[in-house]
Motif scaffolding. Structure first.
Motif, short mmCIF file in Angstrom:
data_model
loop_
_atom_site.label_atom_id
_atom_site.label_comp_id
_atom_site.label_asym_id
_atom_site.label_seq_id
_atom_site.Cartn_x
_atom_site.Cartn_y
_atom_site.Cartn_z
N HIS A 116 20.02 55.43 115.61
CA HIS A 116 20.97 56.29 116.28
C HIS A 116 20.20 57.35 117.06
CE1 HIS A 116 24.29 59.03 117.07
NE2 HIS A 116 25.10 58.06 116.73
N CYS B 122 32.48 59.12 121.67
CA CYS B 122 31.44 59.40 120.67
C CYS B 122 31.14 60.89 120.60
CB CYS B 122 30.17 58.63 121.02
SG CYS B 122 28.79 59.01 119.93
N CYS C 117 23.53 62.83 124.53
CA CYS C 117 22.77 61.62 124.27
C CYS C 117 22.12 61.09 125.54
CB CYS C 117 23.71 60.57 123.67
SG CYS C 117 22.87 59.06 123.20
N CYS D 204 30.88 55.06 125.92
CA CYS D 204 30.72 56.05 124.86
C CYS D 204 31.71 57.18 124.99
CB CYS D 204 29.30 56.62 124.90
SG CYS D 204 28.02 55.37 124.72
N CYS E 31 27.08 53.42 116.93
CA CYS E 31 26.59 53.65 118.29
C CYS E 31 26.81 52.41 119.13
CB CYS E 31 25.10 53.99 118.23
SG CYS E 31 24.39 54.41 119.82
#
Lengths: 278, 319, 323
Positions: free
Chosen positions: C242, C284, C290, C297, C315
């Motif tokens: 992750h 997410c 990220c 996402c 993920c």
């Protein structure tokens, strides 16, 4: 400020105590401008009347309107108490702050002064002082004020001591600030809530003290009315006209209750806020 | 600049503890016993040790918060504790401090602008409101915050942001030395990385020297050039950071390094860690009760700090 | 059947969603680590299991312990579980002990409550427990008070208290964070020893990747109330699948030379900061910070799925397995 007030509105003690206190202060304030009757106007013909449309709380043995006397009495009580507590705070807070800031022999000296003053029973000593120096509002203020000084000194010192250990105080010292400046700029603002709560308590106690002194004839002098004096005069008429004792007695009790509730509510509202760190 | 920035010479600091018996003399605690450190400009010097080793007391002496019982602290050649009040105030602008607790080192009742400006106003002064606002603005931008943040209160910020504010405050007088007393210990790992990066960046940009006090060995390894390991009030090993961590020569340093759990599940080292049970001998090496290599001579005499050719100092009879 | 099975556990306090749909299970004798930074929900998970959450918290999901859903139990029933079946060690040894009661009293308290032991029997066991945690008689008597002990010694007393009734699971919430590093090492060794000898399950909650690597066989990584990675400690550390796990690992300074990070160089950091629990985020929870974020996402949050490394990652675009 605003958020304290909003939080206060959610606290029952704060609201009730606040409302009661404000009502009394308003009544006292209005008495400067207007009372139903002049408080010292004697109309013997209408003496010892029970409450009615003409005289809302009745009349006393001299025919004076009880409600008007109560209004002015409120003003006298509040003024005496306010000034006395201010004297106590005005001397006591700096003393306590100094003791906490300096430590060492200064701290010892202030503490011993406190112990010395606490050794005397406050009310009795106030009686003695006014009896010796002469009765009257001014001497009552001084007598009550003196005994407020060690209370504020002790509580200021107690609240200030842990503040001195905080890192932001160390930061201020590293920035070169001296202890007096630090006490004024950093310490006192951070203990203000404790002092405010104590002030409301002391205010309530001062009201009682003033009433006690007036009851004994040592406080506010006639013709100025005061609740304590009204109580002592009402004693002779207890069975004839109980309302003469009832109203000043209730007023004292209510005012003190209101102040205590306000103090409790303030403590709840102010202290947890300080605990919130994030 | 060839003269050293900071010279701590044979510093002792003794505390008098509360009396245990009415007629016996009050017990004393020797928090710092004979510490000497020389720090040059723009150098990053670490001080490592566990609780009770004296590192915080040392830090407070360096920023002249506490006078030592013996020994001197000299900044730019001037003995700080021999100066008068006004002169000391004049010197304070050269050394500032960042504290451990991001929630306790900022006055909760002051706005950020006032907090940051405080050292400048007290030690340098003479700036107009406008100039002060600019100084605060620049300091905030320098530490990665917004100029608008000047108007807020500490409780409106996170721990990492508050520490940035504390660093901004330490920078306003343009000091030569910043004492960082566990400045990142209370921060989360990712926030700690951000603040450490900030401190390293500021060091390069402003030519700052750091006295970096920490119990966290990996942080110290990363940000310092030289390090001193303290135990029981004394320095037991001192020298180049990377060299010491790769090749420790004092048994305590070795024990410290062994004790740190490594983030590698495959690496389970057997460790010979002996706990401090609080029985401090009155004489001899204070580490003797816990030392794996102890010899009889260790209990007789406390070892002095010996300086070796490669710049390393070790206080051990067996080094 | 697993000893403890947490299913879809969610906790709300007011508008803040502090634990988001967490699921995991623990076998008898398993050591499971929970690692993450402040606000990630690791302590909240422990509190939820122990039934110690504040009254304002709304909890949903199931916590099945030995066949019973703990969330359906009232406080009296939970009292029979706490201390007896599930015990907890907290972070602050200074405040975990009652200063006005002797350590013997406090260790015996649980035994007398749960096991109904008489005083003599309890005293015997107290002495034996003190010995097991490294505080042997005669130096450490049950009559000592907490203020007579150091931080590390107090934590040993706390561990003795948790062991007293022979619980099935020990929850350790940052048990060594407030302790010096050499004491920490000894306390961690003690916990490992106790857990192994008595066959207890261990939930080790910490922010320290080193601690979790050395004390646990399995590991869950938490971020902002969600579990983002879960597998054996070995697998998680070797793959760092992750992006948050990898970022967290990269942000730590290391004691040994690690990869290509020279000391003094800037530490690789995760840009941005942890979102507030009251923030509503679609997609997410880590996407905003990220480096591997893709369009999908931002739409819906990923769930924990087994990846090719054999462990679970939440993920859509995890890092591949690194040898």
């Amino acid at each position: 400020m605003g958020e304290i007030f909003k939080k206060g509105l959610g606290n029952r003690s704060f609201v009730i105590g606040g409302v009661v206190t404000i009502i009394f202060i308003l009544i006292a304030g209005i008495s400067l401008l207007w009372t139903p009757y002049p408080f010292d106007e004697m109309t013997i013909a209408s003496k010892l009347k029970t409450p009615s449309g003409d005289h809302w709380l009745g009349t006393d043995h001299f025919g004076r309107d009880v409600f008007s006397m109560m209004m002015v009495g409120a003003r006298n009580s509040i003024v005496v108490s306010l000034v006395a507590v201010s004297i106590g705070a005005g001397f006591g807070i700096p003393l306590g702050a100094l003791a906490a800031a300096r430590g060492g022999w200064v701290d010892e000296a202030v503490m011993r002064f406190n112990d010395f003053t606490f050794a005397f029973p406050a009310l009795l000593s106030a009686v003695m002082i006014t009896a010796l120096a002469g009765p009257g509002a001014v001497n009552s203020i001084i007598a009550i004020g003196i005994f407020n000084v060690p209370v504020f000194a002790r509580i200021t010192r107690g609240a200030a001591l842990p503040i001195w250990k905080r890192e932001y105080i160390m930061a201020a010292r590293v920035s070169g600030k001296g202890p007096v400046q630090i006490s004024i700029e950093h310490v006192i603002p951070n203990i203000a809530s404790v002092l405010i709560v104590q002030a409301t308590i002391q205010f309530a106690l001062a009201i009682i003290a003033e009433a006690g002194l007036s009851y004994l004839g040592l406080g506010t002098q006639p013709p100025n009315p005061s609740w304590g004096k009204m109580l002592s005069e009402a004693q002779t008429f207890m069975f004839l006209a109980p309302h003469l004792a009832l109203f000043p007695g209730m007023a004292i009790a209510l005012m003190v209750l209101g102040l205590n509730l306000l103090g409790d509510g303030l403590r709840d509202v102010l202290d947890p806020r300080l605990r919130r760190q994030r | 600049m060839n003269d050293p920035l900071l010279v701590i010479d044979d510093l002792y600091r003794e505390y008098v503890l509360p009396r245990q018996k009415l007629f016996a003399p009050a017990p004393r605690l020797q928090a710092v016993r004979g510490v000497s450190i020389t720090l040059n400009g723009a150098e990053s010097f670490g001080i490592v040790g566990e609780s009770g080793c004296g590192k915080s007391t040392l830090a407070r002496s360096v920023v002249a918060l506490e006078a030592p019982s013996r020994g001197t602290v000299s900044l730019h050649g001037k003995d700080l504790f021999a100066l008068g009040t006004a002169e000391l105030r004049g010197m304070r602008r050269h050394v500032q401090m960042v504290f451990q607790d991001p929630y306790g080192s900022l006055d909760p009742r002051h706005k950020v602008a006032r907090i940051i400006a405080e050292p400048y106003v007290t030690l340098i002064g003479g700036a107009s409101g406008q100039e002060l606002a600019e100084i605060v603005s620049r300091a905030l931008v320098d530490v990665g915050l917004n100029p608008e943040d000047a108007d807020k209160f500490p409780h409106e910020f996170s721990g990492g942001q508050r520490q940035r504010i504390a660093i901004a405050r330490a920078l306003v007088t343009k000091p030569d030395l910043i004492v960082a007393d566990e400045a990142v210990s209370a921060l989360d790992v990712s926030v700690q990385a951000q603040v450490l990066n900030l401190m390293m960046k500021l060091r390069r940009e402003h030519g700052l020297a750091y006295l970096f006090i920490s119990h966290d060995l990996s942080v110290v390894r990363h940000v310092t050039d030289r390090v001193a390991i303290m135990y029981h009030g004394r320095i037991v090993e001192q020298g180049d950071t990377r060299a010491i961590f790769a090749n420790p020569r004092h048994p305590y340093t070795q024990m410290l390094l062994d004790a740190v759990p490594r983030p590698d599940p495959g690496l389970k080292k057997p460790r010979a860690i002996v706990e401090d049970m609080g029985d401090m001998p009155g004489h001899g090496c204070p580490f003797a009760p816990r030392c794996a290599k102890v010899k009889p001579s260790c209990r007789d005499q406390e070892p002095d700090l010996k300086i070796f050719d490669d710049g390393r100092s070790v206080a051990c009879h067996l080094a | 059947m697993a000893l403890l099975s947490v299913e879809n556990l969610s906790v709300h306090i007011g508008p803040a969603h502090i634990l988001k749909d967490v699921s995991f299970s623990m076998e008898k004798g398993e050591t499971l680590g929970f690692v993450g930074e402040s606000g990630c929900g690791k302590s909240i998970t422990a509190m939820a299991i122990m039934g110690l959450l504040t009254e304002q918290a709304t909890v949903s999901g199931r916590i099945v312990f030995d066949g019973q859903d703990l969330l359906t139990l009232d406080d009296r029933a939970m009292c029979k579980i706490r201390g007896l079946r599930i015990a907890m060690v907290f972070q602050e040894p200074m405040t975990a002990l009652n200063p006005v009661k002797s350590i013997g009293f406090q260790i015996a308290e649980g035994m007398r409550l749960h096991l109904g032991l008489g005083r003599a029997e309890a005293e015997r066991r107290v002495v034996s427990l003190l010995d097991r945690v490294g505080l042997p008689a005669p130096r450490f008597s049950p009559d000592l008070y907490p203020h007579q002990l150091s931080g590390g010694q107090r934590q040993r007393v706390v561990i003795a208290m948790t062991m007293a009734c022979g619980p099935d699971i020990l929850i350790a919430d940052e048990p060594t964070t407030a302790l010096d590093v050499t004491i920490q090492a000894r306390i961690l060794d003690l916990i490992a020893e106790v857990v192994e000898q008595d066959g207890m399950g261990l939930m080790m909650i910490t922010h320290d990747l080193g601690v979790v690597a050395q004390t646990t066989d399995n590991l869950a990584v938490m971020y902002a109330g969600a579990m983002v990675e879960h597998g054996t400690t070995q697998a998680v550390f070797s793959s760092l699948s992750h992006p948050y796990t990898r970022g967290l690992f990269g942000a730590m300074p290391h004691l040994e030379s690690h990869g290509d990070l020279a000391p003094g160089a800037l530490l690789p950091t995760i840009p941005g900061s942890v979102p507030q629990p009251s923030e509503k985020i679609s997609g997410c929870i880590f996407a905003g910070r990220c480096e591997r974020a893709q369009d999908q996402c931002k739409v819906a949050p990923p769930t924990l799925t087994k990846n090719d490394g054999g462990h679970q990652v939440a993920c859509f675009n995890p890092w591949g397995v690194v040898a």
